[in-house]
Write a protein that holds these residues in place. Structure first.
Motif, PDB file in Angstrom:
ATOM      1  N   UNK B  47       0.839  -1.203   0.000  1.00 25.46           N
ATOM      2  CA  UNK B  47       0.000   0.000   0.000  1.00 25.46           C
ATOM      3  C   UNK B  47       0.875   1.256   0.000  1.00 25.46           C
ATOM      4  N   UNK B  48       1.871   1.266   0.886  1.00 25.35           N
ATOM      5  CA  UNK B  48       2.784   2.418   0.925  1.00 25.35           C
ATOM      6  C   UNK B  48       3.443   2.605  -0.442  1.00 25.35           C
ATOM      7  N   UNK B  49       3.778   1.491  -1.075  1.00 21.46           N
ATOM      8  CA  UNK B  49       4.462   1.517  -2.362  1.00 21.46           C
ATOM      9  C   UNK B  49       3.607   1.983  -3.532  1.00 21.46           C
ATOM     10  N   UNK B  50       2.338   2.246  -3.284  1.00 26.51           N
ATOM     11  CA  UNK B  50       1.525   2.831  -4.359  1.00 26.51           C
ATOM     12  C   UNK B  50       1.857   4.298  -4.575  1.00 26.51           C
ATOM     13  N   UNK B  51       2.631   4.865  -3.656  1.00 28.85           N
ATOM     14  CA  UNK B  51       2.992   6.294  -3.769  1.00 28.85           C
ATOM     15  C   UNK B  51       1.756   7.179  -3.961  1.00 28.85           C
ATOM     16  N   UNK B  52       0.726   6.868  -3.230  1.00 24.00           N
ATOM     17  CA  UNK B  52      -0.534   7.587  -3.425  1.00 24.00           C
ATOM     18  C   UNK B  52      -0.438   9.062  -3.061  1.00 24.00           C
ATOM     19  N   UNK B  53       0.418   9.382  -2.090  1.00 28.48           N
ATOM     20  CA  UNK B  53       0.577  10.795  -1.731  1.00 28.48           C
ATOM     21  C   UNK B  53       1.196  11.555  -2.906  1.00 28.48           C
ATOM     22  N   UNK B  54       2.238  10.973  -3.488  1.00 29.53           N
ATOM     23  CA  UNK B  54       2.833  11.589  -4.677  1.00 29.53           C
ATOM     24  C   UNK B  54       1.807  11.700  -5.793  1.00 29.53           C
ATOM     25  N   UNK B  55       1.035  10.643  -5.960  1.00 26.40           N
ATOM     26  CA  UNK B  55      -0.003  10.616  -7.001  1.00 26.40           C
ATOM     27  C   UNK B  55      -0.903  11.836  -6.872  1.00 26.40           C
ATOM     28  N   UNK B  56      -1.453  12.034  -5.678  1.00 24.08           N
ATOM     29  CA  UNK B  56      -2.404  13.135  -5.578  1.00 24.08           C
ATOM     30  C   UNK B  56      -1.727  14.499  -5.484  1.00 24.08           C
TER      31      UNK B  56
END
Lengths: 348, 348
Positions: B47-56
């Motif tokens: 989950x962390x590796x989805x880089x979701x913060x960077x994504x948004x």
């Protein structure tokens, strides 16, 4: 045939109907014969016999005649879709097939100017309705209707998933299903279209108005469960309805279940009346006032209609109208113990 | 592993990222560890590796830091949900089970203050997100997000229905599915939340802005199909994606399918740029201007992110960034031959 009988409904709302109801019905039936999504005369008569024009003329007694007719088109369509593709037929137990069919229909509604490849007559009729709304309603109203329509199909799919597994949901799950599966969202989304008044987004999406809309949907949907209980038993349907949920999952006998169903319904009705008064006491827009009135007409009109329509008369028998109750069967002002809707009793 | 290679993407939009991206990521991961909807350390790392913060942070480079973080919460959640409950696992081929689970989750989001009975950690985390949105967004934005979220789950259910029957949809059906199933609607509904600016309903629901929103969703979703093609092939998934649709249902070879996919995508991209310019040339609200910018950042940011994220790097290999194209691979200005989206080329 069940022996359970209807009891008096608590609904202190004036019974009214649109003065042009006969004209609306005549025109809507002419529309039905023009778009012809029915397969044969038997199906046509069944659709005409839903009295959908009368139904919506009760929901919007003060609406713009042409717009009430447009809403009636969808109601005729919705009942036909419900009978042919939700409650019985090839789709009624298979979410696989239902989702594909319903997904294509929903997209065709959102984009009503370009027919989809397969030429499904029901989908083409839905596109006709979509084009009529695009002409007589605002873009905001059209969008709200489209979202509500998807919510309905999502709820139907969920109910079909239960039926397909032969699983009766409990009251918590059934309430969440029923908020969408009975067609309440699109039916109420047409109130402001029929009225020709767009409710400002800040009002429509406020928690209090959302709660009032949901309460209206649930009371009317539960009432439909009560009205249609006999019909569904007769036709040997799987009977996912409020009474059977209370019997099968909560251990109540038939009579107890009916008493409990009315108690639940009356407690929501009471909360609706109280919250609606609170909202109406504030300085709100004229469009919202009309909408709040419409929610009341929806609850009352739904039962006025149900008591007369051939669709349900297997239950009470023709002419056997239940009396109207002067007071709720359960006056308790506390939240009903259903997590999906407890928030209606929060401070809104 | 497929040998099909990425080609240059045509996306003439500036690449930008929120200056607080590191802070947003740090806080969002702390949130993940607080709500703990992952089952073990492997899942946490994934989950962390989805880089979701960077994504948004790429979607909303000018957003309010706290609100971008709230959006990132949902993106982490959405990827986890997608992996565990949409694309693989017990729900991935069974619409019966998916609909019940997703229906409960959706209702819990709409009513985030009262936990549902069964205590599903993913649902409780979604309610946490819902409460955060209720605090940082307007009721209109919250409602739009909830509707978009249901649209997503409806699309996923449709895709699962196809997978469950082992049936590859054709391009017409797949396009209608993909407009919802890739998570585009909720992801874009968060743009105005991140920006802290509510787009007026009359603008947001206008046909032109609806079309622009849908185009953004489709380009980004198709791009994800291109990015994830290798990943999905590797993991032996059923592979309902644009390339396989073109190969299996439209008779194209692998390379031809990729060329065709880029051509379709570039034609939509072109229509998006042209229509966006037309809308922006009108006297529109500041909130809509921000939103229109956000749509561009979404398309560009989605690929900027995809080229770096471990989730997809099996396709290009790390460091193998495709070049950006200066011109569309297919400049044809005519509507693409897909009925579900032809209306984007109508006079809007």
């Amino acid at each position: 045939m069940t022996t359970v009988r209807l009891r008096p409904f608590y609904c202190p709302v004036e019974s009214r109907i649109h003065p042009d109801v006969d004209l609306i019905e005549e025109r809507a039936i002419a529309w039905l014969d023009r778009v012809r999504f029915y397969r044969d005369e038997t199906e046509r008569m069944r659709i005409v016999g839903t009295n959908s024009a009368e139904f919506y003329a009760r929901f919007a007694p003060d609406g713009i005649t042409e717009n009430v007719e447009a809403a009636a088109h969808w109601v005729y369509w919705g009942f036909a879709f419900d009978d042919a593709r939700c409650d019985s037929g090839e789709f009624a137990r298979s979410p696989h097939e239902f989702l594909v069919m319903a997904g294509k229909a929903q997209r065709a509604l959102e984009n009503p100017w370009h027919p989809p490849p397969d030429g499904d007559p029901m989908v083409l009729a839905l596109q006709d309705i979509g084009r009529t709304f695009a002409a007589c309603a605002t873009p905001v109203q059209v969008r709200r209707f489209a979202e509500a329509h998807r919510a309905w199909l999502f709820g139907v799919a969920w109910q079909i998933a239960c039926r397909g597994r032969g699983r009766m949901p409990d009251l918590a799950e059934y309430t969440a299903i029923r908020l969408n599966s009975a067609g309440g969202p699109p039916t109420l989304a047409m109130l402001e279209i029929a009225a020709g008044q767009e409710v400002p987004a800040a009002e429509m999406d406020s928690p209090a108005v959302r709660a009032l809309t949901e309460m209206t949907i649930l009371v009317a949907s539960w009432d439909n469960d009560l009205h249609s209980y006999g019909k569904e038993e007769d036709e040997g349907e799987t009977g996912i309805n409020l009474i059977n949920v209370l019997r099968a999952r909560h251990g109540l006998g038939a009579e107890e279940a009916v008493v409990r169903a009315y108690a639940l319904r009356d407690r929501v009705m009471n909360r609706f009346l109280r919250l609606r008064s609170e909202v109406a006491a504030k300085p709100v827009s004229a469009a919202l006032r009309t909408y709040l009135d419409g929610l009341g007409h929806a609850i009352r009109g739904n039962t006025d209609w149900a008591l007369r329509v051939p669709r349900y008369h297997g239950y009470t028998g023709p002419g056997e109208d239940p009396r109207w109750a002067d007071a709720p069967s359960d006056p308790c002002p506390d939240p009903v113990p259903i997590p999906a809707i407890t928030w209606w009793w929060d401070s809104l």
